[in-house]
Scaffold this motif. Structure first.
Motif, PDB file in Angstrom:
ATOM      1  N   SER A  10     -37.311  -9.642 -11.804  1.00  0.00           N
ATOM      2  CA  SER A  10     -37.379 -10.746 -10.830  1.00  0.00           C
ATOM      3  C   SER A  10     -36.542 -10.488  -9.585  1.00  0.00           C
ATOM      4  CB  SER A  10     -36.922 -12.043 -11.506  1.00  0.00           C
ATOM      5  OG  SER A  10     -35.595 -11.902 -11.983  1.00  0.00           O
ATOM      6  N   PHE A  21     -33.986 -15.210 -13.130  1.00  0.00           N
ATOM      7  CA  PHE A  21     -33.815 -16.006 -14.352  1.00  0.00           C
ATOM      8  C   PHE A  21     -32.361 -16.241 -14.712  1.00  0.00           C
ATOM      9  CE2 PHE A  21     -38.128 -16.512 -15.638  1.00  0.00           C
ATOM     10  CZ  PHE A  21     -38.803 -15.455 -15.044  1.00  0.00           C
ATOM     11  N   ARG A  22     -31.522 -15.201 -14.554  1.00  0.00           N
ATOM     12  CA  ARG A  22     -30.165 -15.301 -15.113  1.00  0.00           C
ATOM     13  C   ARG A  22     -29.065 -15.325 -14.057  1.00  0.00           C
ATOM     14  NH1 ARG A  22     -33.577 -12.653 -17.994  1.00  0.00           N
ATOM     15  NH2 ARG A  22     -34.000 -13.384 -20.105  1.00  0.00           N
ATOM     16  N   TRP A  28     -33.205 -20.085 -15.805  1.00  0.00           N
ATOM     17  CA  TRP A  28     -32.634 -20.498 -17.102  1.00  0.00           C
ATOM     18  C   TRP A  28     -31.352 -21.297 -16.944  1.00  0.00           C
ATOM     19  CZ3 TRP A  28     -36.936 -20.477 -18.700  1.00  0.00           C
ATOM     20  CH2 TRP A  28     -37.746 -19.382 -18.970  1.00  0.00           C
ATOM     21  N   HIS A 109     -45.355  -8.742 -18.982  1.00  0.00           N
ATOM     22  CA  HIS A 109     -45.073 -10.131 -19.383  1.00  0.00           C
ATOM     23  C   HIS A 109     -46.181 -11.073 -18.944  1.00  0.00           C
ATOM     24  CE1 HIS A 109     -40.467  -9.342 -19.847  1.00  0.00           C
ATOM     25  NE2 HIS A 109     -41.192  -8.784 -20.790  1.00  0.00           N
ATOM     26  N   THR A 177     -33.658  -5.821 -12.215  1.00  0.00           N
ATOM     27  CA  THR A 177     -33.685  -6.425 -13.552  1.00  0.00           C
ATOM     28  C   THR A 177     -32.304  -6.324 -14.187  1.00  0.00           C
ATOM     29  OG1 THR A 177     -34.742  -6.416 -15.750  1.00  0.00           O
ATOM     30  CG2 THR A 177     -34.526  -4.281 -14.634  1.00  0.00           C
ATOM     31  N   SER A 178     -31.959  -7.369 -14.956  1.00  0.00           N
ATOM     32  CA  SER A 178     -30.618  -7.427 -15.574  1.00  0.00           C
ATOM     33  C   SER A 178     -30.533  -6.520 -16.790  1.00  0.00           C
ATOM     34  CB  SER A 178     -30.298  -8.871 -15.985  1.00  0.00           C
ATOM     35  OG  SER A 178     -31.279  -9.316 -16.924  1.00  0.00           O
ATOM     36  N   ASN A 202     -30.442  -2.064  -7.761  1.00  0.00           N
ATOM     37  CA  ASN A 202     -30.210  -3.459  -8.141  1.00  0.00           C
ATOM     38  C   ASN A 202     -29.162  -4.078  -7.219  1.00  0.00           C
ATOM     39  OD1 ASN A 202     -31.287  -5.252 -10.253  1.00  0.00           O
ATOM     40  ND2 ASN A 202     -29.143  -5.509 -10.840  1.00  0.00           N
ATOM     41  N   ALA A 220     -32.647  -5.688  -2.608  1.00  0.00           N
ATOM     42  CA  ALA A 220     -33.820  -4.804  -2.773  1.00  0.00           C
ATOM     43  C   ALA A 220     -34.487  -4.486  -1.436  1.00  0.00           C
ATOM     44  CB  ALA A 220     -34.817  -5.473  -3.710  1.00  0.00           C
TER      45      ALA A 220
HETATM   46  N1  APR Z   1     -32.165  -7.463  -4.813  1.00  0.00           N
HETATM   47  C1  APR Z   1     -32.053  -6.694  -5.929  1.00  0.00           C
HETATM   48  N2  APR Z   1     -31.701  -7.177  -7.149  1.00  0.00           N
HETATM   49  C2  APR Z   1     -31.469  -8.507  -7.226  1.00  0.00           C
HETATM   50  C3  APR Z   1     -31.572  -9.377  -6.116  1.00  0.00           C
HETATM   51  C4  APR Z   1     -31.941  -8.803  -4.873  1.00  0.00           C
HETATM   52  N3  APR Z   1     -32.060  -9.549  -3.758  1.00  0.00           N
HETATM   53  N4  APR Z   1     -31.259 -10.635  -6.526  1.00  0.00           N
HETATM   54  C5  APR Z   1     -30.984 -10.546  -7.848  1.00  0.00           C
HETATM   55  N5  APR Z   1     -31.093  -9.276  -8.264  1.00  0.00           N
HETATM   56  C6  APR Z   1     -30.874  -8.737  -9.615  1.00  0.00           C
HETATM   57  C7  APR Z   1     -29.763  -9.439 -10.373  1.00  0.00           C
HETATM   58  O1  APR Z   1     -28.516  -8.821 -10.097  1.00  0.00           O
HETATM   59  C8  APR Z   1     -30.205  -9.217 -11.824  1.00  0.00           C
HETATM   60  O2  APR Z   1     -29.695  -7.981 -12.326  1.00  0.00           O
HETATM   61  O3  APR Z   1     -32.059  -8.965 -10.350  1.00  0.00           O
HETATM   62  C9  APR Z   1     -31.734  -9.112 -11.732  1.00  0.00           C
HETATM   63  C10 APR Z   1     -32.435 -10.341 -12.254  1.00  0.00           C
HETATM   64  O4  APR Z   1     -32.167 -10.421 -13.642  1.00  0.00           O
HETATM   65  P1  APR Z   1     -32.843 -11.600 -14.497  1.00  0.00           P
HETATM   66  O5  APR Z   1     -32.644 -12.892 -13.770  1.00  0.00           O
HETATM   67  O6  APR Z   1     -32.354 -11.469 -15.899  1.00  0.00           O
HETATM   68  O7  APR Z   1     -34.409 -11.295 -14.419  1.00  0.00           O
HETATM   69  P2  APR Z   1     -35.196 -10.176 -15.206  1.00  0.00           P
HETATM   70  O8  APR Z   1     -34.337  -8.998 -15.497  1.00  0.00           O
HETATM   71  O9  APR Z   1     -36.451  -9.938 -14.445  1.00  0.00           O
HETATM   72  O10 APR Z   1     -35.552 -10.910 -16.593  1.00  0.00           O
HETATM   73  C11 APR Z   1     -36.366 -10.219 -17.501  1.00  0.00           C
HETATM   74  O11 APR Z   1     -36.485 -12.214 -18.866  1.00  0.00           O
HETATM   75  O12 APR Z   1     -36.706 -14.476 -18.923  1.00  0.00           O
HETATM   76  C12 APR Z   1     -37.375 -13.311 -19.133  1.00  0.00           C
HETATM   77  O13 APR Z   1     -39.677 -12.993 -18.954  1.00  0.00           O
HETATM   78  C13 APR Z   1     -38.534 -13.191 -18.187  1.00  0.00           C
HETATM   79  O14 APR Z   1     -39.414 -11.204 -17.140  1.00  0.00           O
HETATM   80  C14 APR Z   1     -38.223 -11.955 -17.365  1.00  0.00           C
HETATM   81  C15 APR Z   1     -37.250 -11.197 -18.237  1.00  0.00           C
END
Ligand code: APR
Length: 237
Positions: A10, A21-22, A28, A109, A177-178, A202, A220
């Protein structure tokens, strides 16, 4: 360098205005995932789950791909031009990679702009709101449609294709992604166990940052286009 596998989360869509999401203001933080992103939640309160996804689905047309999405489309073209292989595995259910012009996308997903019929398994494009009154346009049953999204506890899609791509990759890149949800979070370990170079792009180090052989941190829209320019030079050389 002819075969690159990209995993996105995301974070790549954050600067387009789609919540992650996090992060502290993430999805969440506002919803309990058990209520809106599990089969049990849907069975208990389908109206709540439909309204959760309806809001995200109907907001999509007003959201635009950003420079990071377009940079990945440019990388796909650069690889195709040298007979290489580009595989984009995304955890995201939005359509921003498609709208940026990427053609080979594995939505592990699921996809917000599709519906699934629990009665006849039909998967159909869906841009409108779903409800218990929705009628499947294949089997014409009512109340059998759900979002074509993989919920917690359900099997992600395209796993065989994703693993095959990682098996033959020269480079694995994780973007936005986290690294907290498996099996996607395990792809970097698979790649590294095969001796494949792994890069993390990231905003900040993810939970499995230590597993990557290279990393660049920042938004990003800044980090991804610059990295794509650098790797494209390498591909062409
Ligand atoms: N540029 C780059 N990275 C970013 C930015 C940005 N502008 N903003 C946030 N991030 C990073 C955050 O630092 C974090 O590491 O994106 C990551 C988002 O992590 P999550 O919110 O956990 O989202 P994601 O990793 O996609 O979650 C995976 O969890 O809830 C489920 O199905 C849902 O596909 C999702 C999965």
């Amino acid at each position: 360098m002819k075969n690159i596998v990209i995993l996105t989360g995301s974070g790549i869509s954050a600067e387009s205005g789609i919540a992650t999401f996090r992060d502290k203001d993430g999805v969440w933080a506002k919803y309990d995932y058990r209520d809106v992103a599990t089969p049990e939640g849907f069975a208990a309160n389908p109206a709540l789950v439909h309204s959760f996804y309806n809001a995200r689905r109907t907001a999509l047309p007003d959201v635009q791909p950003n420079a990071a999405h377009f940079a990945l489309a440019k990388l796909e073209t650069a690889l195709q031009n040298i007979g290489g292989q580009f595989t984009l595995i995304t955890q995201n259910v939005d359509d921003l990679h498609e709208r940026a012009g990427v053609s080979h996308i594995l939505h592990m997903h699921g996809e917000l702009l599709k519906s699934y019929c629990n009665a006849c398994d039909a998967v159909r494009p869906c841009g409108e709101e779903l409800s218990l009154e929705s009628v499947c346009n294949v089997c014409f049953k009512t109340g059998t449609l759900r979002p074509y999204v993989v919920w917690f506890g359900e099997m992600p899609r395209y796993m065989d294709e994703a693993m095959d791509a990682i098996l033959s990759a020269d480079l694995f890149v994780s973007i936005g992604t986290s690294g907290s949800v498996y099996p996607a979070a395990g792809f970097v370990s698979e790649a590294r166990s095969l001796g494949v170079e792994a890069v993390e792009l990231n905003l900040e180090p993810s939970e499995n940052a230590h597993l990557f052989s290279d990393s660049r941190y920042g938004p990003a829209t800044e980090v991804v286009p610059k990295w794509v320019d650098d790797i494209t030079e390498k591909i062409k050389s």
